[in-house]
Design a protein around this motif. Sequence first.
Motif, PDB file in Angstrom:
ATOM      1  N   LYS A 124       0.827  -1.203   0.000  1.00  0.00           N
ATOM      2  CA  LYS A 124       0.000   0.000   0.000  1.00  0.00           C
ATOM      3  C   LYS A 124       0.861   1.253   0.000  1.00  0.00           C
ATOM      4  O   LYS A 124       0.398   2.331  -0.371  1.00  0.00           O
ATOM      5  CB  LYS A 124      -0.930  -0.005   1.204  1.00  0.00           C
ATOM      6  N   LEU A 125       2.120   1.127   0.425  1.00  0.00           N
ATOM      7  CA  LEU A 125       3.029   2.266   0.473  1.00  0.00           C
ATOM      8  C   LEU A 125       3.910   2.348  -0.773  1.00  0.00           C
ATOM      9  O   LEU A 125       4.792   3.201  -0.846  1.00  0.00           O
ATOM     10  CB  LEU A 125       3.909   2.185   1.727  1.00  0.00           C
ATOM     11  N   GLY A 126       3.693   1.435  -1.730  1.00  0.00           N
ATOM     12  CA  GLY A 126       4.416   1.521  -2.987  1.00  0.00           C
ATOM     13  C   GLY A 126       5.717   0.752  -3.041  1.00  0.00           C
ATOM     14  O   GLY A 126       6.454   0.860  -4.024  1.00  0.00           O
ATOM     15  N   GLN A 127       6.023  -0.030  -2.012  1.00  0.00           N
ATOM     16  CA  GLN A 127       7.261  -0.815  -2.021  1.00  0.00           C
ATOM     17  C   GLN A 127       7.035  -2.151  -2.716  1.00  0.00           C
ATOM     18  O   GLN A 127       5.959  -2.748  -2.623  1.00  0.00           O
ATOM     19  CB  GLN A 127       7.742  -1.059  -0.590  1.00  0.00           C
ATOM     20  N   LEU A 128       8.073  -2.641  -3.419  1.00  0.00           N
ATOM     21  CA  LEU A 128       8.007  -3.983  -3.990  1.00  0.00           C
ATOM     22  C   LEU A 128       8.068  -4.997  -2.850  1.00  0.00           C
ATOM     23  O   LEU A 128       8.974  -4.959  -2.020  1.00  0.00           O
ATOM     24  CB  LEU A 128       9.166  -4.191  -4.963  1.00  0.00           C
ATOM     25  N   MET A 129       7.102  -5.909  -2.824  1.00  0.00           N
ATOM     26  CA  MET A 129       7.002  -6.866  -1.720  1.00  0.00           C
ATOM     27  C   MET A 129       7.849  -8.101  -1.980  1.00  0.00           C
ATOM     28  O   MET A 129       8.356  -8.319  -3.076  1.00  0.00           O
ATOM     29  CB  MET A 129       5.541  -7.220  -1.490  1.00  0.00           C
ATOM     30  N   GLU A 130       7.984  -8.939  -0.966  1.00  0.00           N
ATOM     31  CA  GLU A 130       8.924 -10.056  -1.034  1.00  0.00           C
ATOM     32  C   GLU A 130       8.512 -11.125  -2.032  1.00  0.00           C
ATOM     33  O   GLU A 130       9.355 -11.894  -2.483  1.00  0.00           O
ATOM     34  CB  GLU A 130       9.100 -10.677   0.361  1.00  0.00           C
ATOM     35  N   HIS A 131       7.241 -11.211  -2.371  1.00  0.00           N
ATOM     36  CA  HIS A 131       6.827 -12.220  -3.350  1.00  0.00           C
ATOM     37  C   HIS A 131       7.064 -11.752  -4.788  1.00  0.00           C
ATOM     38  O   HIS A 131       6.846 -12.511  -5.733  1.00  0.00           O
ATOM     39  CB  HIS A 131       5.350 -12.562  -3.166  1.00  0.00           C
ATOM     40  N   CYS A 135      13.298  -6.778  -7.031  1.00  0.00           N
ATOM     41  CA  CYS A 135      13.154  -5.821  -5.939  1.00  0.00           C
ATOM     42  C   CYS A 135      13.893  -4.533  -6.283  1.00  0.00           C
ATOM     43  O   CYS A 135      14.512  -4.413  -7.342  1.00  0.00           O
ATOM     44  CB  CYS A 135      13.673  -6.403  -4.624  1.00  0.00           C
ATOM     45  N   GLU A 136      13.835  -3.558  -5.370  1.00  0.00           N
ATOM     46  CA  GLU A 136      14.434  -2.257  -5.627  1.00  0.00           C
ATOM     47  C   GLU A 136      15.925  -2.351  -5.941  1.00  0.00           C
ATOM     48  O   GLU A 136      16.457  -1.547  -6.712  1.00  0.00           O
ATOM     49  CB  GLU A 136      14.219  -1.324  -4.426  1.00  0.00           C
ATOM     50  N   ARG A 137      16.620  -3.309  -5.362  1.00  0.00           N
ATOM     51  CA  ARG A 137      18.064  -3.426  -5.604  1.00  0.00           C
ATOM     52  C   ARG A 137      18.383  -3.788  -7.052  1.00  0.00           C
ATOM     53  O   ARG A 137      19.513  -3.581  -7.505  1.00  0.00           O
ATOM     54  CB  ARG A 137      18.685  -4.484  -4.668  1.00  0.00           C
ATOM     55  N   ASP A 138      17.397  -4.337  -7.771  1.00  0.00           N
ATOM     56  CA  ASP A 138      17.616  -4.725  -9.162  1.00  0.00           C
ATOM     57  C   ASP A 138      17.443  -3.559 -10.129  1.00  0.00           C
ATOM     58  O   ASP A 138      17.750  -3.694 -11.316  1.00  0.00           O
ATOM     59  CB  ASP A 138      16.640  -5.847  -9.553  1.00  0.00           C
TER      60      ASP A 138
END
Length: 322
Positions: A124-131, A135-138
């Motif tokens: 809901k906060l716009g972060q890429l989730m673990e599933h 992810c952001e590091r990519d």
Amino acid sequence: PNIAIEKNIQHRSFKGFDIEPQDDYLKSRVPVLVNNDVHINLAAPRKSMDDYFFKNSGASEMIFVHEGEGVLKTMYGQLKFAYGDHLIIPRGTTYQLEFVSENNRLLIMESFSPIRFPKKYLSKLGQLMEHSPFCERDIRLPDNLLTHEEEGDFQILVKRDDMIIPYTYANHPFDLIGWDGYHYPFAFSIHDFEPITGRVHQPPPVHQTFEGHNYVTCAFVPRLFDYHPESIPAPYNHSNVDSDEVLYYVDGEFMSRKHVDRGQITLHPIGIAHGPHPGAVEKSIGQKETAELAVMIDTFKPLMITKQALGIEDKNYYLSWI
């Protein structure tokens, strides 16, 4: 785009590497499949954009780098790119492409809506989730911001509504000393996509990378096949009920297809059944993994076919299931 077939109801295949290379980047861009949401282009530029800049003011772009490497230059800095990279360039971004060599092959999707990360991957906060399969590091951002203070005549070719209009600036367009915000280009490599696998065949949505209005994009990467003891790795025959399916073959062996070439494009329209070629199901049994690489674009509105696409078509593809 010069439309040849407006209403297509036949499986088709196009030999993407038959697009002839051209020196100029913009002249090398050939539209093959289009609708009001996306234009899918092929390009084989030989030369860097040394004497002009380009800005697509009507569409964001996803440039998939099939062959070649170099640097994407923008006012936000520089982005190095290589084989397998998706370059996401938001609309209105002035850029130059600098290539290392003359051997370059690009798949370019113009999106008339913003290119977004899939909602199902985001909190809901716009972060890429673990599933999420990445992810952001990519995500690689521009760096090495160089402030150009030169004055002179700088040509910027601006695209809008299928027209390219030349503008001349008195100052270099990359004259920023810094920037802030969330409207900037970035790169994501297909090699950093982590596949989602299961005991039985996983449906195409597990391969999704990006989405926009009325379309999604996917990445098929090397992965383990289904590991249920009675699984059949080849995908089941099916008929798309939501989308036209475009698959761009990058590298590797595809167990569901025969005689696949690098750069080949297949189009499977809404409502027509398709699946593994004859013999592919039996051949897949007992296989543990696949080394395929492909990019898929599924559009929820039908695609039209250009005259340029018909010039590189494999006209017997629709017979390949016999």
